[in-house]
Design an enzyme around this catalytic site. Structure first.
Site, PDB file in Angstrom:
ATOM      1  N   LYS A  52     -23.052  24.277   2.572  1.00 29.13           N
ATOM      2  CA  LYS A  52     -21.961  23.301   2.406  1.00 29.13           C
ATOM      3  C   LYS A  52     -21.792  22.481   3.679  1.00 29.13           C
ATOM      4  O   LYS A  52     -21.629  21.261   3.626  1.00 29.13           O
ATOM      5  CB  LYS A  52     -20.660  24.023   2.027  1.00 29.13           C
ATOM      6  CG  LYS A  52     -20.681  24.563   0.605  1.00 29.13           C
ATOM      7  CD  LYS A  52     -19.526  25.506   0.292  1.00 29.13           C
ATOM      8  CE  LYS A  52     -19.687  26.099  -1.106  1.00 29.13           C
ATOM      9  NZ  LYS A  52     -18.678  27.111  -1.437  1.00 29.13           N
ATOM     10  N   GLN A  96     -13.779  30.280   1.103  1.00 29.94           N
ATOM     11  CA  GLN A  96     -14.969  30.856   0.469  1.00 29.94           C
ATOM     12  C   GLN A  96     -14.600  32.210  -0.155  1.00 29.94           C
ATOM     13  O   GLN A  96     -14.083  33.093   0.522  1.00 29.94           O
ATOM     14  CB  GLN A  96     -16.093  31.020   1.516  1.00 29.94           C
ATOM     15  CG  GLN A  96     -17.407  31.494   0.947  1.00 29.94           C
ATOM     16  CD  GLN A  96     -18.045  30.491  -0.028  1.00 29.94           C
ATOM     17  OE1 GLN A  96     -18.002  29.289   0.171  1.00 29.94           O
ATOM     18  NE2 GLN A  96     -18.621  31.008  -1.108  1.00 29.94           N
ATOM     19  N   ASP A 119     -11.501  22.615  -4.233  1.00 28.57           N
ATOM     20  CA  ASP A 119     -12.137  23.583  -5.133  1.00 28.57           C
ATOM     21  C   ASP A 119     -11.416  23.622  -6.493  1.00 28.57           C
ATOM     22  O   ASP A 119     -11.917  24.221  -7.441  1.00 28.57           O
ATOM     23  CB  ASP A 119     -12.109  24.987  -4.509  1.00 28.57           C
ATOM     24  CG  ASP A 119     -13.487  25.438  -4.046  1.00 28.57           C
ATOM     25  OD1 ASP A 119     -14.491  24.839  -4.480  1.00 28.57           O
ATOM     26  OD2 ASP A 119     -13.553  26.404  -3.259  1.00 28.57           O
TER      27      ASP A 119
END
Ligand code: NAD
Length: 283
Positions: A52, A96, A119
């Site tokens: 990422k 994460q 997200d």
């Protein structure tokens, strides 16, 4: 059978994002910024975060990774998120997952400012998705929708079987499909007869984490099969949840693993972060 090439589509989206970043920078001097919070030393999580960060750099984003040991307290993670919420250079915040067991994941996700929730896991954005309002949509299912769009795969009225019902994959996938007027069946570990549901579906979307779960006899002739699963076998090979070699000949379209949904997830993260930065520019 046609292969859905996620790698090529993701590269196209990344280059579009890069162009838009340059334009945004010219017009408003804004550089999109992404903050990633990484807790513990899970090798897969570290590998994803590295990918990422690299992708952010390639498109010209500002990005920072907050690495924390798995002994960290809930309060310390909350404090870091609050700091990122207040940081004007940060447009997107990503925690994460998975987090260590002593951390309350749902509580952590709720601390993220919904305007920076790239997200799409905050209940505010989940609610907006379900009610078909604009908001951040989780990257993996959003990437799958982009694939359907790119390959001209129609969803209205189609029977779609989603296998796996997690908050990050199956549930938002089902919401997007319903919003696109498909007839959606969501299956999971307690589904009594999985094959009964998959074998009549026009489209099967599987994100479970069980290699070879979807076998040829579970798939209708001409079906579209989207494999979200990522599994590392003992011999080091990366495979999805579909028995690819046996299933592929029956399909009209199928995604490979690797090179299918995986690259799309990162491309969508970049796209969501750009969307957040554009909203900042418009304020
Ligand atoms: P999860 O463990 O949170 O959820 C798994 C889901 O699968 C659950 O709903 C469970 O009920 C269901 N399930 C488990 N075993 C099953 C079975 N035998 N039959 C039917 N359903 C079953 O996992 P997750 O985070 O949603 O991830 C699922 C898979 O997708 C993993 O392989 C993960 O690596 C992969 N993934 C890929 C991407 C990507 O970018 N391609 C992104 C996220 C997750």
């Amino acid at each position: 059978m046609q292969l859905i090439d996620g790698k090529t589509l993701a590269a196209k989206i990344r280059s579009q994002v890069k162009e838009e970043v340059e334009r945004l920078n010219d017009e408003s001097e804004i550089v999109p910024g992404l903050a990633v919070i990484l807790v513990g030393d899970d090798p897969a999580s570290h590998a994803y975060v590295k990918m990422k960060a690299k992708a952010c750099k390639e498109v010209g984003f500002y990005s920072i990774v907050h690495e924390m040991p798995d002994t960290i307290s809930q309060e310390e993670i909350v404090a870091t998120i609050e700091m990122m919420n207040a940081n004007p250079r940060i447009d997107g915040i990503l925690v994460q997952l998975p987090l260590p067991p002593h951390i309350d994941t749902e509580r952590i996700l709720e601390v993220i400012d919904p305007a920076k929730d790239v997200d799409g896991f905050h209940p505010y954005n989940v609610g907006r998705l379900v009610t078909k309002l604009p908001g951040f949509v989780p990257c993996t299912p959003l990437g799958v929708m982009k694939m359907f769009e790119e390959y001209g795969i129609q969803l209205q009225g189609k029977d779609v079987c989603v296998v796996g019902a997690s908050n990050i994959v199956g549930k938002p996938m089902a919401a997007l499909l319903l919003n696109a007027d498909a007839t959606v069946t969501v299956t999971h570990i307690y589904t009594r007869d999985l094959a009964a549901h998959t074998s009549t579906a026009d489209i099967i979307i599987v994100g479970v984490g069980v290699p070879g779960l979807i076998k040829a006899e579970m798939v209708k002739e001409g079906a579209v099969v989207i494999d979200i699963g990522i599994n590392r076998l003992e011999d080091g090979r990366l495979v999805g949840d579909v028995d690819f070699d046996a299933v592929a000949p029956k399909c009209s379209y199928i995604t490979p693993v690797p090179g299918g949904v995986g690259p799309m997830t990162i491309a969508m993260l970049l796209s969501n972060t750009l969307q957040a930065a554009k909203a900042r520019a418009a304020r």
